[in-house]
Scaffold this active site. Structure first.
Site, PDB file in Angstrom:
ATOM      1  N   ASN A  10       0.869  -1.180   0.000  1.00  0.00           N
ATOM      2  CA  ASN A  10       0.000   0.000   0.000  1.00  0.00           C
ATOM      3  C   ASN A  10       0.906   1.231   0.000  1.00  0.00           C
ATOM      4  OD1 ASN A  10      -1.831   2.024   0.437  1.00  0.00           O
ATOM      5  ND2 ASN A  10      -2.316   1.435   2.549  1.00  0.00           N
ATOM      6  N   TRP A  11       1.052   1.815  -1.168  1.00  0.00           N
ATOM      7  CA  TRP A  11       1.988   2.946  -1.301  1.00  0.00           C
ATOM      8  C   TRP A  11       1.439   4.214  -0.651  1.00  0.00           C
ATOM      9  CZ3 TRP A  11       4.162   2.992  -7.047  1.00  0.00           C
ATOM     10  CH2 TRP A  11       4.795   1.771  -7.300  1.00  0.00           C
ATOM     11  N   LYS A  12       0.169   4.228  -0.322  1.00  0.00           N
ATOM     12  CA  LYS A  12      -0.481   5.424   0.246  1.00  0.00           C
ATOM     13  C   LYS A  12      -0.214   6.640  -0.660  1.00  0.00           C
ATOM     14  CE  LYS A  12       0.046   3.408   4.788  1.00  0.00           C
ATOM     15  NZ  LYS A  12      -0.136   3.551   6.198  1.00  0.00           N
ATOM     16  N   HIS A  97      -9.534   0.899   4.566  1.00  0.00           N
ATOM     17  CA  HIS A  97      -8.292   1.126   5.318  1.00  0.00           C
ATOM     18  C   HIS A  97      -8.594   2.042   6.498  1.00  0.00           C
ATOM     19  CE1 HIS A  97      -4.255   2.430   6.335  1.00  0.00           C
ATOM     20  NE2 HIS A  97      -3.824   1.348   5.683  1.00  0.00           N
ATOM     21  N   GLU A  99      -7.109   4.459   7.678  1.00  0.00           N
ATOM     22  CA  GLU A  99      -6.928   5.897   7.384  1.00  0.00           C
ATOM     23  C   GLU A  99      -8.151   6.451   6.662  1.00  0.00           C
ATOM     24  OE1 GLU A  99      -3.124   5.484   5.444  1.00  0.00           O
ATOM     25  OE2 GLU A  99      -2.249   4.886   7.364  1.00  0.00           O
ATOM     26  N   GLU A 169      -5.811  -5.330  10.141  1.00  0.00           N
ATOM     27  CA  GLU A 169      -4.796  -4.313  10.425  1.00  0.00           C
ATOM     28  C   GLU A 169      -5.145  -3.586  11.721  1.00  0.00           C
ATOM     29  OE1 GLU A 169      -2.630  -3.035   6.617  1.00  0.00           O
ATOM     30  OE2 GLU A 169      -4.354  -1.728   6.855  1.00  0.00           O
ATOM     31  N   GLY A 175       1.929   1.941  10.820  1.00  0.00           N
ATOM     32  CA  GLY A 175       2.864   3.060  10.728  1.00  0.00           C
ATOM     33  C   GLY A 175       3.482   3.459  12.056  1.00  0.00           C
ATOM     34  N   SER A 215       3.061  -2.470  10.440  1.00  0.00           N
ATOM     35  CA  SER A 215       4.498  -2.443  10.718  1.00  0.00           C
ATOM     36  C   SER A 215       5.202  -3.765  10.396  1.00  0.00           C
ATOM     37  CB  SER A 215       4.758  -2.025  12.172  1.00  0.00           C
ATOM     38  OG  SER A 215       4.268  -0.710  12.399  1.00  0.00           O
ATOM     39  N   GLY A 236       2.660  -1.272   4.364  1.00  0.00           N
ATOM     40  CA  GLY A 236       2.677   0.164   4.086  1.00  0.00           C
ATOM     41  C   GLY A 236       4.099   0.645   3.842  1.00  0.00           C
ATOM     42  N   GLY A 237       4.729   1.184   4.889  1.00  0.00           N
ATOM     43  CA  GLY A 237       6.044   1.824   4.760  1.00  0.00           C
ATOM     44  C   GLY A 237       7.073   0.974   4.020  1.00  0.00           C
TER      45      GLY A 237
HETATM   46  C1  PEP Z   1      -0.933  -0.035   5.945  1.00  0.00           C
HETATM   47  O1  PEP Z   1      -1.012   1.156   5.757  1.00  0.00           O
HETATM   48  O2  PEP Z   1      -1.777  -0.801   5.451  1.00  0.00           O
HETATM   49  C2  PEP Z   1       0.165  -0.521   6.794  1.00  0.00           C
HETATM   50  C3  PEP Z   1       0.120  -1.752   7.237  1.00  0.00           C
HETATM   51  O3  PEP Z   1       1.184   0.362   7.045  1.00  0.00           O
HETATM   52  P1  PEP Z   1       2.604   0.032   7.755  1.00  0.00           P
HETATM   53  O4  PEP Z   1       3.102  -1.262   7.170  1.00  0.00           O
HETATM   54  O5  PEP Z   1       3.480   1.185   7.442  1.00  0.00           O
HETATM   55  O6  PEP Z   1       2.312  -0.122   9.222  1.00  0.00           O
END
Ligand code: PEP
Length: 252
Positions: A10-12, A97, A99, A169, A175, A215, A236-237
């Site tokens: 997920n590049w956001k 998601h 967010e 999640e 994050g 994470s 994500g990251g």
């Molecule tokens: C996400 O945004 O779906 C996510 C899991 O982010 P991160 O891996 O950065 O926690």
């Protein structure tokens, strides 16, 4: 019953178009032979540039990060499921998601309509669920996830439900650098699979891919993915760094 192992990035809201295209090219070029379905969920503006990059690699797919529930109309700034479907080359759409739920006030009813829109357009939802920290601390996390799934997904026919990927999640792990322990992830994934079994039957539950997100890094992916009900990750990251993302893919 074997179910699809999936690692989705997920590049956001990250990467310019040229940076995103370079990232997708690098992932494709360095991707080793794997049974894992690898999905890149890019910002909308990257989709048409990344589609040809993934086109001839069967286990590499493209996804969007959201869409509107209506097909068209006066919704300034929004993108609909038919728009995504008619672009071609897009297979998945992340929905729900945390967010989107938190910053854009998407509730379970809106998400149910988005799920319908995605499926009607022959795209597949990656449906996110997860609890905030205070719910986890109060011990009511299974009840909240149950409600998110019942209200957002369980109206689907068995045929449509079979096209859904679920991502658990925990909001407190996204994050933050704090990961759910492999046992916490397994417990929730097992609970989710039981909910699916009660609604759609044990075969459907056994066939549903349930991803963990929050994470995930190269250093913790192997242990999390080793749990029997964890079928991969939503990343994500770490999906923005080629070597980290591919190391996570290799952790399966
Ligand atoms: C996400 O945004 O779906 C996510 C899991 O982010 P991160 O891996 O950065 O926690």
């Amino acid at each position: 019953m074997t179910r699809q192992k999936i690692v989705a990035g997920n590049w956001k809201m990250n990467k310019s178009l040229s940076e995103g295209t370079a990232l997708a090219e690098a992932i494709k070029n360095k991707l080793a032979n794997t049974e894992v379905q690898v999905i890149m969920c890019t910002p909308f503006i990257h989709l048409s540039a990344v589609a040809p990059i993934v086109a001839d690699t069967p286990n590499l797919s493209l996804g969007a990060q959201n869409c509107h529930q209506n097909a068209s109309g006066a919704y300034t700034g929004e993108i609909s499921a038919p728009m995504l479907a008619t672009m071609g080359g897009i297979d998945y759409v992340i929905l729900g998601h945390s967010e989107r739920r938190a910053y854009f006030h998407e509730d379970n009813q809106i998400l149910a309509a988005k799920v319908d829109a995605v499926l009607e357009n022959n795209l597949k939802p990656i449906f996110c669920c997860g609890e905030p920290l205070e719910i986890r601390e109060a011990g009511t996390h299974v009840a909240l996830i149950t409600q998110q799934l019942e209200e957002g997904l369980f109206h689907l026919s068995p045929e449509d439900f079979a096209k859904v990927v679920i991502a658990y999640e925990p909001v407190w792990a996204i994050g933050t650098g704090v990961t759910a322990s492999p046992e916490q992830a397994q417990d929730m994934h097992e609970a989710i699979r039981k909910l699916i079994a009660n609604k759609y039957g044990v075969d459907a539950a056994a066939a549903t891919s349930i991803l963990y997100g929050g994470s995930v890094k190269p250093g913790n992916a192997k242990e999390i993915f080793s749990k029997p009900d964890v079928d991969g990750g939503l990343i994500g990251g770490a999906s923005l760094k080629v070597d980290d993302f591919l190391a996570i893919v290799d952790s399966h």
